[in-house]
Design an enzyme around this catalytic site. Structure first.
Site, PDB file in Angstrom:
ATOM      1  N   ARG A   1       0.815  -1.207   0.000  1.00 19.40           N
ATOM      2  CA  ARG A   1       0.000   0.000   0.000  1.00 19.40           C
ATOM      3  C   ARG A   1       0.859   1.272   0.000  1.00 19.40           C
ATOM      4  O   ARG A   1       0.565   2.230  -0.724  1.00 19.40           O
ATOM      5  CB  ARG A   1      -0.927   0.010   1.224  1.00 19.40           C
ATOM      6  CG  ARG A   1      -1.933   1.143   1.256  1.00 19.40           C
ATOM      7  CD  ARG A   1      -3.017   0.935   0.216  1.00 19.40           C
ATOM      8  NE  ARG A   1      -2.730   1.566  -1.059  1.00 19.40           N
ATOM      9  CZ  ARG A   1      -3.275   1.192  -2.208  1.00 19.40           C
ATOM     10  NH1 ARG A   1      -4.109   0.156  -2.256  1.00 19.40           N
ATOM     11  NH2 ARG A   1      -2.980   1.814  -3.318  1.00 19.40           N
TER      12      ARG A   1
ATOM     13  N   LYS B   1       4.059  24.840  -3.557  1.00 23.72           N
ATOM     14  CA  LYS B   1       2.749  24.257  -3.253  1.00 23.72           C
ATOM     15  C   LYS B   1       2.860  22.734  -3.331  1.00 23.72           C
ATOM     16  O   LYS B   1       2.365  22.089  -4.248  1.00 23.72           O
ATOM     17  CB  LYS B   1       1.695  24.774  -4.229  1.00 23.72           C
ATOM     18  CG  LYS B   1       1.351  26.248  -4.033  1.00 23.72           C
ATOM     19  CD  LYS B   1       0.261  26.695  -4.994  1.00 23.72           C
ATOM     20  CE  LYS B   1      -0.090  28.158  -4.784  1.00 23.72           C
ATOM     21  NZ  LYS B   1      -1.132  28.621  -5.739  1.00 23.72           N
TER      22      LYS B   1
ATOM     23  N   LYS C   1       8.331  38.943  -2.108  1.00 26.85           N
ATOM     24  CA  LYS C   1       6.954  38.946  -2.576  1.00 26.85           C
ATOM     25  C   LYS C   1       6.241  40.218  -2.117  1.00 26.85           C
ATOM     26  O   LYS C   1       6.823  41.051  -1.407  1.00 26.85           O
ATOM     27  CB  LYS C   1       6.234  37.691  -2.073  1.00 26.85           C
ATOM     28  CG  LYS C   1       6.843  36.397  -2.617  1.00 26.85           C
ATOM     29  CD  LYS C   1       6.205  35.168  -2.006  1.00 26.85           C
ATOM     30  CE  LYS C   1       4.762  35.010  -2.433  1.00 26.85           C
ATOM     31  NZ  LYS C   1       4.625  34.725  -3.885  1.00 26.85           N
TER      32      LYS C   1
ATOM     33  N   GLU D   1       8.961  39.764  -6.932  1.00 28.32           N
ATOM     34  CA  GLU D   1       7.638  39.629  -7.539  1.00 28.32           C
ATOM     35  C   GLU D   1       7.151  41.011  -7.976  1.00 28.32           C
ATOM     36  O   GLU D   1       7.164  41.961  -7.194  1.00 28.32           O
ATOM     37  CB  GLU D   1       6.674  39.022  -6.514  1.00 28.32           C
ATOM     38  CG  GLU D   1       5.276  38.794  -7.015  1.00 28.32           C
ATOM     39  CD  GLU D   1       4.388  38.234  -5.918  1.00 28.32           C
ATOM     40  OE1 GLU D   1       3.585  39.013  -5.353  1.00 28.32           O
ATOM     41  OE2 GLU D   1       4.514  37.030  -5.610  1.00 28.32           O
TER      42      GLU D   1
ATOM     43  N   ASP E   1       3.702  38.327 -11.719  1.00 29.95           N
ATOM     44  CA  ASP E   1       2.708  37.499 -11.041  1.00 29.95           C
ATOM     45  C   ASP E   1       1.300  38.022 -11.272  1.00 29.95           C
ATOM     46  O   ASP E   1       1.011  39.204 -11.023  1.00 29.95           O
ATOM     47  CB  ASP E   1       3.015  37.475  -9.537  1.00 29.95           C
ATOM     48  CG  ASP E   1       2.131  36.503  -8.781  1.00 29.95           C
ATOM     49  OD1 ASP E   1       2.028  35.337  -9.218  1.00 29.95           O
ATOM     50  OD2 ASP E   1       1.544  36.900  -7.773  1.00 29.95           O
TER      51      ASP E   1
END
Length: 282
Positions: free
Chosen positions: A97, A132, A164, A194, A215
């Site tokens: 599994r 992510k 960012k 960014e 972005d």
């Protein structure tokens, strides 16, 4: 892939799945019961996970023999045999599994990445992943992206500087954020910023950063903003780009398109395991 880390991960996965013992398997079979387990593809895609199959079963039992019929990156078709595992039945069943779960997910990521690369169909622009990823599986999922023909963005927060919108907001400006970074990092660390509009791009260019990520910018605006970026600065697109829309971005000739969907909300490539038991070992 770091095999030492892989072994530690597999140990944790087996501890989670087995607990203290496999009460079903250990009540029915013993080490004298020998069998063969074959793994077959149930649908077409890109295979990823050869080292997982080998490492997992060798961790469980050195008596298990693993024969692989495909390599990472190979395209597989329905009913195609992927691997044949021979040895004590308890070990075959205890590993099944965990192995299937991992290779199904990684093959799904490799297949999706390969689809994106083929859809873009560019000799220049690279398809990249993002952070992510599934907690605990980042090394494996980013490996699967490479198997599918993509490249990796930073693996962790310590790989590179990525300024960012939230960093810019707290620092006050792109220039201020970049200046603070340069006072605290070494010459080997790249700086990415960014940018969402012309002002951001011009400020990042003036700061002479290494990478500018455009972005969530509309396609018609991208043509204009890219013209403002010198070729010695790496260009990256990100944010809301779907695989089916990639041909629209081909003519932009940016260096990288990063896509969180490669490792986020992916569909596994389905495999199944067939079992053949043999007479008790003499």
């Amino acid at each position: 892939m770091n095999k030492f880390k892989l072994d530690e991960m597999l140990k944790a996965f087996f501890i989670e799945d087995l607990g203290d013992l496999d009460v079903t398997t250990d009540s029915i079979f013993n080490e004298k019961d020998i069998g063969t387990l074959t793994i077959q593809a149930k649908e077409a895609g890109i295979f990823c996970g050869q080292l997982i199959i080998k490492s997992a079963y060798h961790l469980l039992d050195r008596e298990v023999d693993v024969t692989l019929h495909v390599e990472d990156g190979d395209r597989v078709e329905p009913t195609q045999e992927i691997a044949r595992i021979h040895g004590p039945v308890p070990s075959l069943l205890k590993g099944e599994r965990v192995v299937l779960n991992l290779i199904q997910r990684l093959s799904g990521i490799a297949t999706k990445t390969n689809k994106a690369v083929n859809m873009l169909d560019s000799d220049y622009t690279k398809i990249s992943d993002t952070r992510k990823t599934t907690p605990g599986l980042r090394m494996l999922e980013k490996y699967a992206v490479r198997v599918g023909g993509g490249i990796n963005h930073r693996l962790r927060l310590d790989d590179a500087v990525m300024i960012k919108d939230n960093h810019i907001a707290f620092a006050g400006s792109i220039s201020e954020a970049v200046n603070r970074v340069r006072k605290n990092v070494g010459h080997m660390v790249k700086i990415e910023v960014e940018a969402e509009n012309e002002q951001h791009v011009l400020e990042a260019v003036e700061a002479n950063v290494d990478v500018i990520m455009l972005d969530n910018v509309e396609l018609d605006q991208l043509y204009k903003l890219i013209q403002l970026i010198p070729r010695d600065i790496t260009t990256e697109l990100s944010g809301g780009i779907e695989i089916q829309d990639l041909p629209k971005y081909r003519e932009l000739n940016v260096d990288v398109i990063s896509m969180g969907c490669l490792t986020h909300q992916i569909e596994s490539l389905d495999y199944n395991a067939n079992h053949q038991f043999e007479k008790e070992r003499v």
